[in-house]
Design an enzyme around this catalytic site. Structure first.
Site, PDB file in Angstrom:
ATOM      1  N   HIS A   1     -42.483 -26.437   6.229  1.00  0.00           N
ATOM      2  CA  HIS A   1     -43.470 -26.370   7.310  1.00  0.00           C
ATOM      3  C   HIS A   1     -43.010 -25.463   8.459  1.00  0.00           C
ATOM      4  O   HIS A   1     -43.249 -25.774   9.629  1.00  0.00           O
ATOM      5  CB  HIS A   1     -43.750 -27.788   7.818  1.00  0.00           C
ATOM      6  CG  HIS A   1     -45.131 -27.997   8.346  1.00  0.00           C
ATOM      7  ND1 HIS A   1     -45.570 -27.421   9.516  1.00  0.00           N
ATOM      8  CD2 HIS A   1     -46.165 -28.709   7.874  1.00  0.00           C
ATOM      9  CE1 HIS A   1     -46.812 -27.797   9.743  1.00  0.00           C
ATOM     10  NE2 HIS A   1     -47.204 -28.572   8.753  1.00  0.00           N
TER      11      HIS A   1
ATOM     12  N   ARG B   1     -52.657 -33.767   2.592  1.00  0.00           N
ATOM     13  CA  ARG B   1     -53.310 -35.069   2.734  1.00  0.00           C
ATOM     14  C   ARG B   1     -53.646 -35.731   1.409  1.00  0.00           C
ATOM     15  O   ARG B   1     -53.995 -35.064   0.432  1.00  0.00           O
ATOM     16  CB  ARG B   1     -54.600 -34.908   3.551  1.00  0.00           C
ATOM     17  CG  ARG B   1     -54.313 -34.534   4.991  1.00  0.00           C
ATOM     18  CD  ARG B   1     -55.572 -34.202   5.771  1.00  0.00           C
ATOM     19  NE  ARG B   1     -55.232 -33.991   7.182  1.00  0.00           N
ATOM     20  CZ  ARG B   1     -54.704 -32.864   7.655  1.00  0.00           C
ATOM     21  NH1 ARG B   1     -54.448 -31.857   6.845  1.00  0.00           N
ATOM     22  NH2 ARG B   1     -54.413 -32.746   8.938  1.00  0.00           N
TER      23      ARG B   1
ATOM     24  N   GLU C   1     -47.916 -22.714   4.129  1.00  0.00           N
ATOM     25  CA  GLU C   1     -47.287 -23.787   3.356  1.00  0.00           C
ATOM     26  C   GLU C   1     -47.745 -23.662   1.910  1.00  0.00           C
ATOM     27  O   GLU C   1     -48.845 -24.081   1.567  1.00  0.00           O
ATOM     28  CB  GLU C   1     -47.708 -25.145   3.916  1.00  0.00           C
ATOM     29  CG  GLU C   1     -47.455 -25.323   5.394  1.00  0.00           C
ATOM     30  CD  GLU C   1     -48.357 -26.404   5.986  1.00  0.00           C
ATOM     31  OE1 GLU C   1     -48.449 -27.495   5.416  1.00  0.00           O
ATOM     32  OE2 GLU C   1     -48.992 -26.131   7.019  1.00  0.00           O
TER      33      GLU C   1
ATOM     34  N   HIS D   1     -48.331 -35.534   4.593  1.00  0.00           N
ATOM     35  CA  HIS D   1     -46.948 -35.041   4.541  1.00  0.00           C
ATOM     36  C   HIS D   1     -45.895 -36.098   4.229  1.00  0.00           C
ATOM     37  O   HIS D   1     -44.821 -36.126   4.856  1.00  0.00           O
ATOM     38  CB  HIS D   1     -46.596 -34.342   5.862  1.00  0.00           C
ATOM     39  CG  HIS D   1     -47.340 -33.057   6.103  1.00  0.00           C
ATOM     40  ND1 HIS D   1     -47.885 -32.301   5.100  1.00  0.00           N
ATOM     41  CD2 HIS D   1     -47.625 -32.385   7.266  1.00  0.00           C
ATOM     42  CE1 HIS D   1     -48.467 -31.214   5.617  1.00  0.00           C
ATOM     43  NE2 HIS D   1     -48.329 -31.253   6.928  1.00  0.00           N
TER      44      HIS D   1
ATOM     45  N   ASP E   1     -57.063 -24.236   8.927  1.00  0.00           N
ATOM     46  CA  ASP E   1     -56.206 -25.349   8.510  1.00  0.00           C
ATOM     47  C   ASP E   1     -56.712 -25.752   7.124  1.00  0.00           C
ATOM     48  O   ASP E   1     -57.205 -26.853   6.916  1.00  0.00           O
ATOM     49  CB  ASP E   1     -56.321 -26.505   9.517  1.00  0.00           C
ATOM     50  CG  ASP E   1     -55.263 -27.573   9.288  1.00  0.00           C
ATOM     51  OD1 ASP E   1     -54.505 -27.447   8.313  1.00  0.00           O
ATOM     52  OD2 ASP E   1     -55.207 -28.528  10.089  1.00  0.00           O
TER      53      ASP E   1
END
Ligand code: BGC
Length: 377
Positions: free
Chosen positions: A203, A105, A341, A130, A276
């Site tokens: 991803h 982000r 990631e 992304h 996350d």
């Protein structure tokens, strides 16, 4: 004498052809059909001597299939994906895709370089995620097969100056190499003609039981990171580098993913809807190092991650919601896959204390990540 020469020539041409044929047997190319845009989608399947297969599309450089053996030598497809290329436009899950120009982000979709403000598309709450509305996951890459016992693909894409709001023409190259030891290495390089920001990653979602075989809460994971980045409600880092010790984010020793994922007393777990977040490695030397290890106890499949990057977004598929149907016809529900990631820190273009993600003309951006599979009997 003449006859012998001709015969020798014929044999050498045959053996050359034969070698070529054997080598190209390690890369199979198939048509997946045409997109509404008219672009044709091709699928390249790499296979190593052990039998591991990795299938990658020119659309998004996406890993569509990835097989790995269990403790009895039985192969399963351990990555989430779809057989229909159009599905990859239909969801915002970024299944298996290359991510760029900026992975993760950027707050409010804005950043400045040398006093000049750049505005990106907002595609995730109030923020940019992304790479924008049409990130590198949604473009057609040029693909050159790399033949050999350890087959690979070279993918290239030229992102235009101003594309999705980012400054500078970015020449991007991604090389996937499938090694004999059941590892896939991904090397990302990029150059620019104007000062810009870059943060490339992949991803892929993994489920070491096999794609569509339920959630990943029973996997065990360790991450060699003593800090992570707490975020605000929109998952933008607050700027703090928080110690993992005494929190559900401590994976310095191995823990089952499900053990603390629903700890409603932890504000960061609540904000992420689970895991996350970006974990920061103790070693930020920019050399290839082992950073994470995952075991799925029932199958015995293991995956080790190595990277030159300083951080990893460990995402447990909290936003998978049953809307995407996978390759085997099973709907991908919440936490049916996890991602590791590897990357620079989210929102780095706005946070001066984070390692810089600026790329200058004349410099080369280069990072490598390796996913290596094994078994624990
Ligand atoms: C992000 C998630 C996001 C997901 C989209 C991950 O990299 O961290 O917040 O929902 O990508 O697939």
């Amino acid at each position: 004498m003449k006859k012998i020469l001709i015969l020798a020539l014929a044999i050498s041409i045959w053996s050359c052809n034969n070698t070529k044929k054997e080598e190209s047997m390690n890369i199979k190319v198939e048509e997946m059909g045409a997109l509404a845009s008219g672009d044709s989608v091709k699928l390249y399947t790499l296979k190593n001597a052990a039998g591991m297969e990795v299938a990658i599309m020119n659309l998004g450089g996406t890993i569509v299939k990835w097989t790995a053996p269990d403790k009895d030598g039985v192969y399963a497809d351990i990555t989430l994906g779809s057989n229909n290329p159009e599905d990859y436009f239909d969801n915002t899950k970024y299944l298996g895709a290359l991510i760029g120009r900026f992975g993760n982000r950027i707050a409010k979709g804005k950043f400045s370089i040398d006093g000049q403000e750049y505005t990106l598309a907002i595609n995730n709450g109030p923020n940019a995620l992304h790479g924008g509305l049409k990130g590198f996951n949604a473009v057609i890459w040029d693909v050159t097969p790399i033949e050999g016992a350890e087959p690979g693909l070279k993918l290239t894409y030229v992102s235009k100056d101003g594309e999705e709001g980012y400054p500078g023409t970015l020449n991007v190259e991604v090389v996937y190499l499938l090694k004999a030891d059941n590892s896939l290495s991904i090397t990302y390089t990029a150059t620019t003609d104007k000062k810009t920001v870059v943060n490339l990653t992949n991803h892929a979602y993994f489920n070491l039981k096999g794609e569509g075989k339920g959630d990943i809460l029973d996997h065990e994971i360790s991450i060699k990171a003593d800090k992570f980045l707490p975020t605000d409600e929109g998952l933008i880092p607050t700027g703090e580098l928080k110690s993992v010790v005494g929190t559900p984010f401590d994976f310095l020793s191995s823990h089952v993913i499900g053990e603390r994922i629903n700890d409603t007393t932890d504000i960061d777990i609540l904000r992420g809807g689970g895991y996350d977040h970006c974990w920061i490695f103790g070693d930020s030397s920019n050399t290839l190092k082992s950073v994470a290890f995952v075991l799925e106890p029932a199958s015995g499949r293991t995956m080790e991650v190595f990277t030159t990057e300083p951080a990893v977004q460990f995402y447990t598929g909290n936003f998978l919601n049953g809307k995407a149907t996978g390759k085997s016809g099973v709907r991908y529900d919440k936490r049916f896959g996890f991602c590791l990631e590897t990357q620079h820190y989210p929102d780095a273009p706005n946070q001066a204390a984070f390692p810089s993600t600026i790329l200058l003309p004349g410099e080369t951006y280069k990072t490598t990540t390796v996913y290596k599979f094994g078994v624990k009997k």
